[in-house]
Design a protein around this motif. Structure first.
Motif, short mmCIF file in Angstrom:
data_model
loop_
_atom_site.label_atom_id
_atom_site.label_comp_id
_atom_site.label_asym_id
_atom_site.label_seq_id
_atom_site.Cartn_x
_atom_site.Cartn_y
_atom_site.Cartn_z
N GLN A 1 17.04 -105.99 64.57
CA GLN A 1 18.18 -106.30 63.71
C GLN A 1 17.70 -106.86 62.37
O GLN A 1 18.20 -106.48 61.31
CB GLN A 1 19.11 -107.29 64.41
CG GLN A 1 20.39 -107.54 63.66
CD GLN A 1 21.37 -108.38 64.47
OE1 GLN A 1 21.01 -109.02 65.47
NE2 GLN A 1 22.62 -108.37 64.06
N ASP A 2 16.71 -107.74 62.40
CA ASP A 2 16.16 -108.30 61.16
C ASP A 2 15.47 -107.23 60.32
O ASP A 2 15.68 -107.16 59.10
CB ASP A 2 15.15 -109.42 61.47
CG ASP A 2 15.81 -110.68 62.01
OD1 ASP A 2 17.04 -110.83 61.88
OD2 ASP A 2 15.08 -111.51 62.58
N TYR B 1 15.97 -104.00 60.45
CA TYR B 1 17.01 -103.09 59.99
C TYR B 1 17.71 -103.67 58.75
O TYR B 1 17.90 -102.96 57.76
CB TYR B 1 18.03 -102.82 61.11
CG TYR B 1 19.16 -101.91 60.66
CD1 TYR B 1 19.05 -100.53 60.80
CD2 TYR B 1 20.30 -102.43 60.07
CE1 TYR B 1 20.07 -99.69 60.37
CE2 TYR B 1 21.32 -101.60 59.63
CZ TYR B 1 21.20 -100.23 59.78
OH TYR B 1 22.21 -99.41 59.33
N TYR C 1 17.33 -101.82 68.59
CA TYR C 1 18.52 -102.53 68.09
C TYR C 1 19.68 -101.56 67.92
O TYR C 1 20.81 -101.82 68.36
CB TYR C 1 18.20 -103.24 66.77
CG TYR C 1 19.43 -103.53 65.96
CD1 TYR C 1 20.40 -104.43 66.40
CD2 TYR C 1 19.65 -102.88 64.75
CE1 TYR C 1 21.55 -104.67 65.67
CE2 TYR C 1 20.79 -103.12 64.01
CZ TYR C 1 21.75 -104.00 64.47
OH TYR C 1 22.89 -104.24 63.74
N THR D 1 23.60 -101.23 70.18
CA THR D 1 24.96 -101.33 69.64
C THR D 1 25.89 -100.22 70.13
O THR D 1 27.09 -100.31 69.93
CB THR D 1 24.94 -101.29 68.10
OG1 THR D 1 24.55 -99.99 67.65
CG2 THR D 1 24.03 -102.36 67.52
#
Length: 154
Positions: A46-47, A49, A134, A138
């Motif tokens: 997530q970071d 991305y 990540y 989702t």
């Protein structure tokens, strides 16, 4: 004789490098194993991305507007990575190679123009895998299950 051996050795090394770079697996990690349920991997992804991908693919993985039609420059806009896109139609190995080596290398057309950066040398393999993990984390469970089935038949 030494010159011939050197040429053969260099040719074999080049052939091996091409196979490892663009063959069925990557030299660095073997078959890509996504980890969408591993909290640390997903958090790292997530970071990474947010820093490297969100400016084109959207903060919420929604992609660029009109992503199915070429831009004014003739290039395809960034597709969504959420359930509305086609990311989940590709196995982890394909997604990894597209991200690391670029679309042109993946499709075997060095003249293919893409706005997608090549992340080889910019991101570590583990960071690329984390981003894809990540993204997969989702997706709705039904899509994750379908992706897992596809991965398991590879």
């Amino acid at each position: 004789m030494k010159k011939l051996a050197l040429i053969i050795g260099m040719g074999a090394a080049l052939a091996g490098a091409v196979y490892l770079a663009f063959g069925g697996t990557t030299a660095e990690v073997g078959r890509i194993m996504l980890q969408p349920t591993d909290g640390q991997t997903v958090a790292l992804g997530q970071d990474v991305y947010a820093t490297n991908c969100a400016s084109c693919h959207g903060a919420d993985l929604e992609g660029a507007p009109n992503w199915r039609s070429p831009d004014a420059d003739g290039r395809m806009p960034a597709p969504p990575h959420d359930a509305n896109g086609h990311t989940w139609h590709h196995d982890g190995d394909t997604l990894f190679r597209l991200t690391k080596y670029g679309v042109a290398a993946y499709i075997g057309d060095p003249d293919y123009a893409s706005n997608m950066p090549i992340y080889d040398g910019l991101l570590l393999d583990a960071e690329i895998i984390a981003v894809i993990s990540y993204i997969k984390s989702t997706w709705p469970q039904e899509i994750r299950d379908r992706h897992d089935e596809m991965e398991n038949t590879q």
